[in-house]
Scaffold this motif. Structure first.
Motif, PDB file in Angstrom:
ATOM      1  N   LEU A 261       0.649  -1.279  -0.476  1.00  0.00           N
ATOM      2  CA  LEU A 261      -0.411  -0.034   0.023  1.00  0.00           C
ATOM      3  C   LEU A 261       0.927   1.556  -0.018  1.00  0.00           C
ATOM      4  O   LEU A 261       0.223   2.361  -0.425  1.00  0.00           O
ATOM      5  CB  LEU A 261      -0.677  -0.211   1.484  1.00  0.00           C
ATOM      6  N   LYS A 262       1.717   1.378   0.112  1.00  0.00           N
ATOM      7  CA  LYS A 262       3.192   2.128  -0.044  1.00  0.00           C
ATOM      8  C   LYS A 262       3.471   2.742  -1.133  1.00  0.00           C
ATOM      9  O   LYS A 262       3.588   2.368  -2.465  1.00  0.00           O
ATOM     10  CB  LYS A 262       4.307   1.831   1.129  1.00  0.00           C
ATOM     11  N   THR A 263       3.931   4.161  -0.810  1.00  0.00           N
ATOM     12  CA  THR A 263       4.211   4.599  -1.861  1.00  0.00           C
ATOM     13  C   THR A 263       5.165   4.050  -3.204  1.00  0.00           C
ATOM     14  O   THR A 263       6.444   4.068  -2.195  1.00  0.00           O
ATOM     15  CB  THR A 263       4.536   6.039  -2.429  1.00  0.00           C
ATOM     16  N   TYR A 277       0.467   5.425  -6.338  1.00  0.00           N
ATOM     17  CA  TYR A 277       0.805   6.303  -6.129  1.00  0.00           C
ATOM     18  C   TYR A 277       1.714   8.024  -5.998  1.00  0.00           C
ATOM     19  O   TYR A 277       2.675   8.033  -4.493  1.00  0.00           O
ATOM     20  CB  TYR A 277       0.165   6.709  -4.478  1.00  0.00           C
ATOM     21  N   CYS A 278       1.985   7.916  -7.114  1.00  0.00           N
ATOM     22  CA  CYS A 278       3.517   8.848  -7.324  1.00  0.00           C
ATOM     23  C   CYS A 278       2.995  10.143  -8.199  1.00  0.00           C
ATOM     24  O   CYS A 278       3.482  10.118  -9.180  1.00  0.00           O
ATOM     25  CB  CYS A 278       4.455   8.015  -7.692  1.00  0.00           C
ATOM     26  N   LYS A 281       5.243  12.624 -10.457  1.00  0.00           N
ATOM     27  CA  LYS A 281       6.210  11.734 -11.308  1.00  0.00           C
ATOM     28  C   LYS A 281       5.294  11.707 -12.478  1.00  0.00           C
ATOM     29  O   LYS A 281       3.850  11.346 -12.333  1.00  0.00           O
ATOM     30  CB  LYS A 281       7.027   9.876 -10.961  1.00  0.00           C
ATOM     31  N   ASN A 282       5.161  11.655 -13.983  1.00  0.00           N
ATOM     32  CA  ASN A 282       5.044  10.691 -14.657  1.00  0.00           C
ATOM     33  C   ASN A 282       5.510  10.129 -14.997  1.00  0.00           C
ATOM     34  O   ASN A 282       5.598   9.425 -16.533  1.00  0.00           O
ATOM     35  CB  ASN A 282       5.900  11.877 -15.831  1.00  0.00           C
ATOM     36  N   LEU A 283       4.340   9.134 -14.025  1.00  0.00           N
ATOM     37  CA  LEU A 283       4.458   7.430 -14.529  1.00  0.00           C
ATOM     38  C   LEU A 283       3.060   7.022 -14.828  1.00  0.00           C
ATOM     39  O   LEU A 283       2.393   8.092 -14.346  1.00  0.00           O
ATOM     40  CB  LEU A 283       5.517   6.872 -13.388  1.00  0.00           C
ATOM     41  N   THR A 284       2.998   5.960 -15.560  1.00  0.00           N
ATOM     42  CA  THR A 284       1.321   5.809 -15.442  1.00  0.00           C
ATOM     43  C   THR A 284       0.365   5.012 -13.817  1.00  0.00           C
ATOM     44  O   THR A 284       1.538   4.326 -13.122  1.00  0.00           O
ATOM     45  CB  THR A 284       0.519   4.078 -15.638  1.00  0.00           C
ATOM     46  N   GLU A 285      -0.015   4.944 -13.543  1.00  0.00           N
ATOM     47  CA  GLU A 285      -0.677   4.559 -12.178  1.00  0.00           C
ATOM     48  C   GLU A 285      -1.511   3.386 -12.416  1.00  0.00           C
ATOM     49  O   GLU A 285      -2.028   3.474 -13.017  1.00  0.00           O
ATOM     50  CB  GLU A 285      -1.341   5.953 -11.350  1.00  0.00           C
TER      51      GLU A 285
END
Length: 436
Positions: A261-263, A277-278, A281-285
């Motif tokens: 459950l952590k980032t 949950y970032c 950042k330009n990343l896919t969730e």
């Protein structure tokens, strides 16, 4: 005519009674089938309260044990029948019933309890939570027999692999066994998260290996739990801290859960897939459930194709009991008695993670059976869900209200007091080992 009428009436009455009995038996049979075969998908949990760090690698267990797991054929002691235990005796559906005899040990008789689980020493005022035992509905569950267990485990080795709940569990096991033989610590890592104990009279070892994700993870937290960067998870690479020793253990209990459950940023083949949950950042969730399924699948695939000759348990995740918030915003667990079935249910997130566990286990157990691997499900989720009274709460800390009765204290509603409900996990394990 009157006699004939009475006889006819009597026959009708008998027929009605027989129909009523038959209907009652049918309903009873259906009810029993429901409890024997229904699949529960219960609770939910928050971030682990434990501060984290990456432990050092452990020395091989064979350095302590002269007998390797390769020489041990589990079929001598344990049935290789991988038919789900529930079809024989559902140990995981039942009730907590009063037990005046109390726990098998106390915080005074066992000196292996970590301070934050030593609820009585820390000043917890009530003791009612100590006087319950788990009772399956359709079979008897004997209390853990420490002497019998140690006799069975001569020159064998156990490992509990996972996060701080595994450490919590291993302390419970050690406390019970220490009533018969005193364990000697023979190894610990720098932070005392991975440890090993040896029972000299039985040449038996118990290890706990800190591996909260079971897959390779880079965790950037200091000793105070402050993160400097997102966790980096390699979903296709298992943690070498346990894979390097895997074949040297005769019995293993794997578990994971809360840490997902952590980032985190997720990798596969050293390429970033996305994250959980970032937002900066330009990343896919991708979500924690994506990583959880992939990781558990990798672990169970490794196990089911390993040709391991011992007995391996996959333990389901444990629910927390925070009410009125989470651990970081005022959540507490003030109940002093167990729930009865129907009085509570798993939180949605726990239902999701549990569903992943069950689905991936069911796929893996078939493959394991084909490869001669004895893999069993240790399904403690429901029995743990019913024990909101068994956590340290504010008594994670020593006398938390000594200076201020109204002090705002961080509550621990995830780990378990020792002694406490977690001791019953060992009752279940022993029954699965002896009669599984």
């Amino acid at each position: 005519m009157k006699v004939e009428s009475k006889a006819l009436s009597y026959q009708k009455c008998n027929a009605l009674i027989l129909k009523l009995i038959a209907s009652t038996l049918a309903v009873g049979f259906a009810f029993r089938l429901f409890f024997n075969f229904s699949a529960d998908f219960p609770p939910e949990f928050p971030s682990d309260l434990e501060k984290t760090a990456v432990p050092e690698s452990l020395p091989p267990a064979a350095a302590v044990l002269p007998q390797s797991a390769a020489d041990f054929n589990v079929s001598d002691n344990v049935s290789n029948d991988l038919m789900p235990l529930q079809e024989k005796c559902d140990l995981f559906t039942g009730d907590w019933i009063p037990d005046p005899s109390g726990p098998m040990y106390t915080n005074e008789s066992c000196h292996l309890i970590e301070n934050h689980q030593n609820c009585m020493k820390n000043g917890r005022p009530d003791s009612g939570y100590l006087y319950w035992r788990w009772s399956p509905r359709n079979c008897e569950l004997p209390q853990f027999d420490a002497e019998k267990f140690l006799e069975m485990m001569k020159s064998k080795s156990w490992a509990l692999i996972g996060d701080s709940i595994s450490r919590n569990h291993v302390q419970s096991l050690l406390c019970i066994l220490s009533k018969v033989d005193k364990p000697v610590e023979v190894y610990h890592d720098k932070e005392y998260k991975s440890r090993r104990w040896h029972f000299p009279s039985y040449n038996f070892t118990v290890s706990v290996i800190w591996s909260p994700f079971l897959v390779e993870a880079a965790i950037f937290e200091d000793m105070n739990g402050v993160s400097t960067s997102e966790i980096e998870l390699h979903l296709d690479r298992l943690d070498k801290k346990w894979t390097g020793q895997y074949q040297s253990f005769d019995y293993i209990v794997f578990s994971t859960g809360k840490w997902f459950l952590k980032t985190a940023i997720y990798y596969e083949n050293n390429v970033i897939l996305g994250c959980h949950y970032c937002p900066k950042k330009n990343l896919t969730e991708l979500g924690s459930e994506f990583a959880y399924r992939k990781s558990i699948r990798s672990v169970l695939n490794f196990i089911s194709t390993s040709h391991h000759k011992g007995l391996i348990f996959f333990r389901t995740s444990t629910p927390d009991h925070f009410e009125g918030g989470e651990w970081f915003n005022g959540g507490a667990c003030n109940r002093t008695s167990p729930f009865k079935e129907g009085e509570t249910e798993l939180k949605d997130l726990h239902k999701l993670l549990r569903r992943i566990e069950i689905e991936e286990f069911e796929k893996a157990v078939t493959k394991a059976s084909e490869n001669g691997v004895n893999l069993k499900l240790l399904d403690i989720t429901q029995l743990s869900l019913l024990r909101p009274d068994g956590h340290p709460g504010p008594y994670r800390f020593l006398h938390p209200f000594a200076k201020d009765r109204n002090a705002q204290i961080l509550n621990d509603c995830l780990h378990w007091c020792l002694p406490g409900p977690i001791d019953s996990w060992n009752d279940v394990i022993m029954e699965m080992v002896v009669n599984g």
